[in-house]
Structures are given as C-alpha cells and as structure tokens.
Design an enzyme around this catalytic site. Structure first.
Site, short mmCIF file in Angstrom:
data_model
loop_
_atom_site.label_atom_id
_atom_site.label_comp_id
_atom_site.label_asym_id
_atom_site.label_seq_id
_atom_site.Cartn_x
_atom_site.Cartn_y
_atom_site.Cartn_z
N GLU A 123 30.72 12.88 31.65
CA GLU A 123 30.90 11.82 30.66
C GLU A 123 31.87 10.91 31.25
O GLU A 123 32.78 10.46 30.56
CB GLU A 123 31.56 12.66 29.34
CG GLU A 123 30.59 13.35 28.69
CD GLU A 123 30.88 13.95 27.20
OE1 GLU A 123 32.17 13.76 26.97
OE2 GLU A 123 30.03 14.47 26.55
N GLU B 10 24.50 18.93 27.21
CA GLU B 10 25.28 19.24 26.17
C GLU B 10 24.46 19.03 24.89
O GLU B 10 24.16 17.58 24.66
CB GLU B 10 26.60 18.35 26.17
CG GLU B 10 27.82 19.08 27.09
CD GLU B 10 29.08 18.30 27.11
OE1 GLU B 10 29.41 18.19 25.90
OE2 GLU B 10 29.53 18.30 27.98
#
Length: 500
Positions: free
Chosen positions: A173, A291
């Site tokens: 991320e 995710e």
C-alpha cells in the site's frame, strides 16, 4: 415463486482455478501472530509454540499460501530483528499500529509454522523504510543454498536447507498516506524496479507482485497502477489490489458488494492491458487480490505500545457471511485474471478463526463459505449464463438477485454451484440446465440462512450459525429445479453420471 434461468455448458469456461486463489494473510497486527498462531503457554501449543488447534482449522480451510509479515507493519519492519536467538532479538516500536513488537516470531518461525500447516509462504519486502539491497539480502537468506554471508547466517540459525520462497510482494500500500515511507507512483515504480532486479538476480525462479492501489476509493486509482506498471511491467508477474467492505446501514448496498468488486477487478485488468498494449508486450499481467474481506473499520481506544492488543477483532454475522460468499463468487468469475488472493486475515484480526488466550478457538460465520469454495471450488470455472430478477441499490445501481459461480472438477466428475440469494422477501427457483454434462444428480445442498441476519458465533455458542443440509430431490436429469431460500448462501454439489 420467482424463477432464475441458469445454464452451464462444459465448453464455456472462464478458466482454471489456481489454488492460490484461496490464500490468506498473517500480519504482525493485533493478535494474529501472538495468541493467534503462536502461544507457547497454551495447553495445545506444540514444541515450537504454535497452537495445534489453530493449525487444524487452517488445514480444514485448505489454505495453500499465506502472505507475511504485512500489511502496514511491513513498511517499518527490519527483517533482521526477527532472526537468531530469540532472547537476543530487539524489542521495537511498531509505528504502523502503535504497538510493541517483541520479535519472538520472525521469518524462520513463520516458515516452521507454514511447513507444519501445509502452506506455501508469500513473503513481502519492506519498500517503505527498507532498501532494494535489503530486499535482495532477504531473498539470499531465504533461498540461497550456502557459502555466502546471508545464507550461512540462515544455516547458523538452524536452517540448513533453503526456505525456497517463490512468491514475493514488493512492499505494501505504498500509495497510502498512512504508510510509513509513502511514495508517489513514479518513485515507487523506480524503487520497486531496482528491488525486483536485485531479487531476481539472487534467485531468477521467484515470482514478484507489484504494489497496486490500496483501494478503488484512492484519488490516484487507477492512475497509480498505470504508472507503476509502466515501470515494472517486464519485471513482475502480478499487480496487487486491496478492497474491503462493510455494512454502512443499507442492507441492499452491502449485499451488492460483489458488484463493486467485479468493477474493481475489471478496471485493474483493463489498466494492465493498456500498459501491455503501450509496451507492445506479449506478456499478460495477472492480479493478486492480496487483501480482501468484510471489515468494520471502527475506531477502538487502546493504550499505546501494548504487545498484541485486540485490534480489528470483528465478530461476523450471518449477513456478513452472505456478503462474503458473494465476494467469493466474484473472485471465481475472474480466475482468468485473478490468480492469487489473500483473505485478510486468517486468525483473530478480521478473520474466519477466532481464539481465546489460553482457551479455545471457534469458527466465525465467514469460515463456512470460505471452506466450501476452497474445498469444492477447484477445477474449472464455467461461464454460466444467468437470467435472474434484479433489485435496485443506491450504491451499485441495478444488480441481480442471484450472485453465483459454477465449477467443474474433472477429478471426481462433479459440479459445484455457489449461490447467494439477495432477496429479503422471496425464495427463488433455480431452473438449472446442464445438457452438455448429461444426466446430473444433486448429492448435497448446504444452506446458510436464518431469521436473524445479525446472529453471530461466539465462545458460548460456537455453532450458532453454520450451514445446514437442505432437502434435495433424488431425481437425476439434464435439467433440475433448485430452491434458493430468501437471504441465503448456498452450495449445491452435483454428480455427473457420464465422465466427460
């Protein structure tokens, strides 16, 4: 009763299911590691401190691959803190989650747990505070056979044979302002490219996952993915994506989360295809959806700098399980591009398995649809034609009342239908046609439904919500009528009488 026309043909396929579609995720976050997979003082701990009850549940889920060690934790983590004698390892502040990391579990311990749990590791390298050289050092430590500094250190630490880790994530991320060492797409692309070069020079056999957008709601999506792939296209094998869903008060919008996931995947795939065309590349870029889950992102007040505090411990309801099943169907529908996925996470932290420190473990409601699709959704995904009534949602527009996917397993000559009925008012009759498979017979129909959509499982009532057997017809034929109860998750397994 409203009817749904459902047609599956052996000649119309989306693609083969990669077993890594049923992967998961363990981060040094909350109680995922400590009192999750690892609790040396637990009555069921093995000689290495791992909870055997948790390992058995993980094996039951048939999880083939697990991402580790993060997550946000990754971008401030020095992997060398977690190797060598445990009593000599440093205790560090984890700035990502404002906790204290004792480093009792590191790369070598995780590899022991993975081997015992029949799991392939998906390791991630720190590209926040970490460097490309350090990423290469970690590959050398894990994969090089010996006679170098890092590989000999692994041997000195008691691991003569290489860990042989084949899948690696280039950071986590990195587009997010919450991330330690956040980078622009341009800067991340350059840094990740250099890390990829070094890592593959150390071990040319590894597969690499580039860090894609952390959410479809990021203002940089999908431009981030385009820029990153323009730097990395020929150096990596997958682009990652992350997406979470929660009930914000509108049940229909929540049930329709599968439509959002579908659009998200299509956007990422089309962005990757644009870069492929621009680069004149023959290579197809695949997606690692590393995710995903239902996650209620509520704020929990905790003391700073605790060790393994109870962070992100959602207790999932029947409604959550229904939505979760719909998301799993979407992943199956995109097996031609989504080759890996990681349910985030595996134990305690937004997870299907929940433990009590020193006590038992129980299966959350989302455990069951994951178990069903992981165990019975192998083989080939069919491009099923579905004509179903629709409902209107505020967030997703018009969506079908039935979200479903069908798989064919040639090993046992069975079909599996996974189906979510989103209707709050109506049972639906599935008019299922399987002419190309010859005569078929229902061998199992399991349903998750109930009068209370918000009922959960807990330590006092661990089996409150679980699948139950539904009445099935003993008749066989090329066309079957299958009832889907209102607001229900269904798994229907069919035996084909003629081997294809």
């Amino acid at each position: 009763m409203k009817r749904v026309t459902y047609f599956a043909d052996k000649n119309y396929k989306v693609g083969e299911v990669d077993p890594n579609l049923f992967g998961s995720f363990i981060e040094h976050l909350g109680r995922a590691v400590y009192t999750g997979i690892y609790e040396p003082d637990h009555p069921l701990a093995d000689e290495d401190g791992f909870r055997k009850d948790v390992m058995e549940l993980v094996k039951e889920l048939n999880v083939p691959i697990v991402r580790y060690p993060g997550g946000n934790f990754l971008s401030g983590y020095d992997w060398t803190d977690g190797i060598g004698p445990i009593d000599k390892r440093p205790t560090r502040l984890d700035l990502a989650w404002r906790t204290t990391e004792p480093n009792e579990v590191g790369i070598d311990e995780f590899m022991k747990w993975a081997n015992k749990s029949n799991i392939e590791p998906m390791l991630a390298v720190n590209l926040g505070t970490g460097t490309p050289k350090e990423a290469g050092n970690l590959v050398e430590y894990c994969n090089h056979p010996g006679n170098t500094y890092w590989s000999d250190l692994r041997i000195k630490n008691g691991h003569k044979d290489p860990h042989n880790v084949k899948v690696w994530c280039l950071g986590n991320e990195m587009d997010g302002p919450w991330q330690i060492g956040q980078l622009s797409a341009e800067d991340y692309g350059k840094k990740a490219r250099e890390a990829a070069k070094i890592m593959k020079w150390v071990d040319p056999t590894i597969k690499l996952v580039a860090c894609g957008s952390s959410s479809a709601e990021m203002p940089t999506f999908p431009e981030w993915d385009r820029v990153v792939l323009e730097h990395l296209y020929e150096h990596v094998d997958y682009i990652s994506c992350h997406r979470y869903y929660e009930n914000l008060g509108n049940v229909n919008d929540f049930l329709g989360s599968f439509a959002d996931m579908d659009n998200f995947i299509k956007t990422i795939a089309s962005t990757a295809d644009y870069v492929q065309a621009k680069n004149r590349s023959k290579k197809k870029m695949y997606i690692s959806f590393d995710e995903w889950n239902v996650w209620y992102q509520k704020k929990v007040e905790l003391k700073d700098w605790e060790i393994a505090p109870p962070i992100l411990e959602d207790n999932y309801s029947l409604l959550d399980a229904l939505v979760f099943g719909g998301l799993m169907c979407t992943l199956l529908q995109h097996v031609d591009r989504v080759k890996m996925a990681s349910l985030a996470q595996l134990v305690n932290v937004i997870a299907p398995i929940f433990t009590q420190k020193g006590g038992p473990a129980f299966k959350q409601t989302i455990f069951y649809p994951f178990f069903q699709v992981s165990n019975y959704g192998r083989g080939e995904v069919l491009n099923t034609l579905v004509d179903a009534p629709t409902m209107e949602t505020n967030k997703h527009g018009e969506i079908p009342l039935v979200q479903s996917s069908t798989t064919y397993n040639p090993e046992d000559n069975t079909l599996s239908i996974f189906a979510l009925n989103c209707s709050e008012d109506d049972d639906l009759l599935l008019d299922a046609q399987f002419r190309s498979f010859g005569s078929v017979k229902i061998i199992d129909h399991l349903v998750m439904d109930g009068p209370d959509l918000y009922a959960t499982n807990n330590f006092d009532s661990p089996d409150n919500i679980k699948p139950k057997k539904y009445d099935i017809s003993s008749e066989a034929g090329e066309q079957l009528e299958i009832k889907l109860p209102k607001m229900s998750w269904n798994m229907i397994r069919l035996q084909c009488e003629t081997k294809l």
